[in-house]
Design an enzyme around this catalytic site. Structure first.
Site, PDB file in Angstrom:
ATOM      1  N   GLY A   7       0.782  -1.195  -0.053  1.00 15.24           N
ATOM      2  CA  GLY A   7       0.040  -0.233  -0.219  1.00 15.24           C
ATOM      3  C   GLY A   7       0.781   1.289  -0.017  1.00 15.24           C
ATOM      4  CB  SER A   9       0.217   3.790  -4.446  1.00 17.72           C
ATOM      5  OG  SER A   9      -1.059   3.758  -3.761  1.00 17.72           O
ATOM      6  CB  SER A 121      -8.778   0.886  12.091  1.00 23.82           C
ATOM      7  OG  SER A 121      -9.344   1.958  12.467  1.00 23.82           O
ATOM      8  CE1 TYR A 133     -11.196   0.433   7.285  1.00 17.78           C
ATOM      9  CE2 TYR A 133     -11.891   1.339   9.486  1.00 17.78           C
ATOM     10  CZ  TYR A 133     -10.776   0.881   8.383  1.00 17.78           C
ATOM     11  OH  TYR A 133      -9.556   1.801   8.345  1.00 17.78           O
ATOM     12  CB  ALA A 135     -16.067  -6.920  11.105  1.00 18.32           C
ATOM     13  CE  LYS A 137      -8.012  -1.708   8.760  1.00 14.41           C
ATOM     14  NZ  LYS A 137      -6.945  -1.814   8.020  1.00 14.41           N
TER      15      LYS A 137
END
Length: 223
Positions: A7, A9, A121, A133, A135, A137
């Site tokens: 990740g 970029s 997170s 989301y 769940a 994390k």
């Protein structure tokens, strides 16, 4: 020896890769878009594409890696009753399945004392409108603690760095319009450089006794 960062970029992943390069580390970065980061060896790949991921894993097992940071992520928000299950499956694939496959493939080749960091997170404990989301994390906590237990005999540490609202492009992403970000108690958003600093600490000489932890950086959003 090199550090693999996914990740790279933009956002947190790019900040981590940049910090590590600045520290003189050899860094291999993976992302769909070119981060245009001097000093980084970039491998283009879509981690959610099965063929791309399989090809990447095949190439990585022959590399001399001593650390791994999974920072690739995406966020979709929706209240219960309006959940998009394809979005949920995509987040699960990128946040949970991808690091599982990376660690499963690379752990046997990592040297003693290697380091693994996964970007989680602070929403792992649950946030209204972000159930899918959150769940994904939350799953990282169980994954990494289990890996930490299994890899401890080889002195390999495994941790989650869990930011709160961070000043990246994701804050303005339309996919999370249903849950606009709130400024944390300290009066500003977390900076990507702060997440990079914590990650660099865990990868460095002073982080060797920290393992199985869920380290929250949220500017007081959890208070």
């Amino acid at each position: 020896m090199a550090t693999l960062v996914t990740g790279v970029s933009s956002g947190i992943g790019r900040a981590i890769a940049g910090r590590l390069v600045a520290e003189g580390r050899e860094v291999v970065g993976v992302s769909r878009r070119d981060p245009e980061l001097p000093g980084l060896e970039w491998i283009p790949a879509d981690l959610t594409d099965a063929d791309d991921l399989a090809s990447l894993l095949t190439s990585l097992v022959t590399r001399r890696l001593d650390s791994l940071v999974h920072a690739a992520g995406v966020q979709f928000s929706a209240p219960v009753g309006e959940l998009d299950h394809e979005d949920g499956a995509w987040m699960w694939r990128l946040h949970v399945d991808v690091p599982s496959r990376l660690v499963d493939a690379l752990a046997p080749t990592l040297p003693e004392g290697a380091r693994i960091v996964v970007i989680g997170s602070r929403t792992a404990t649950g946030v209204a409108g972000k159930s899918q989301y959150s769940a994904t994390k939350a799953a990282l906590v169980g994954l990494t603690r289990s890996w930490a237990m299994e890899l401890a005999p080889r002195r390999i540490t495994v941790n989650v760095v869990a930011p709160g609202p961070t000043d990246t492009a994701m804050l303005a992403d339309p996919n999370r319009a249903a849950t606009p970000p709130k400024v944390p108690a300290l009066g500003r958003f977390v900076q990507p450089s702060e997440v990079a600093g914590m990650t660099a600490f865990l990868l460095g000489p002073d982080g060797g006794s920290v393992t199985g932890q869920h380290l929250v950086i949220c500017g007081g959003a959890s208070l």
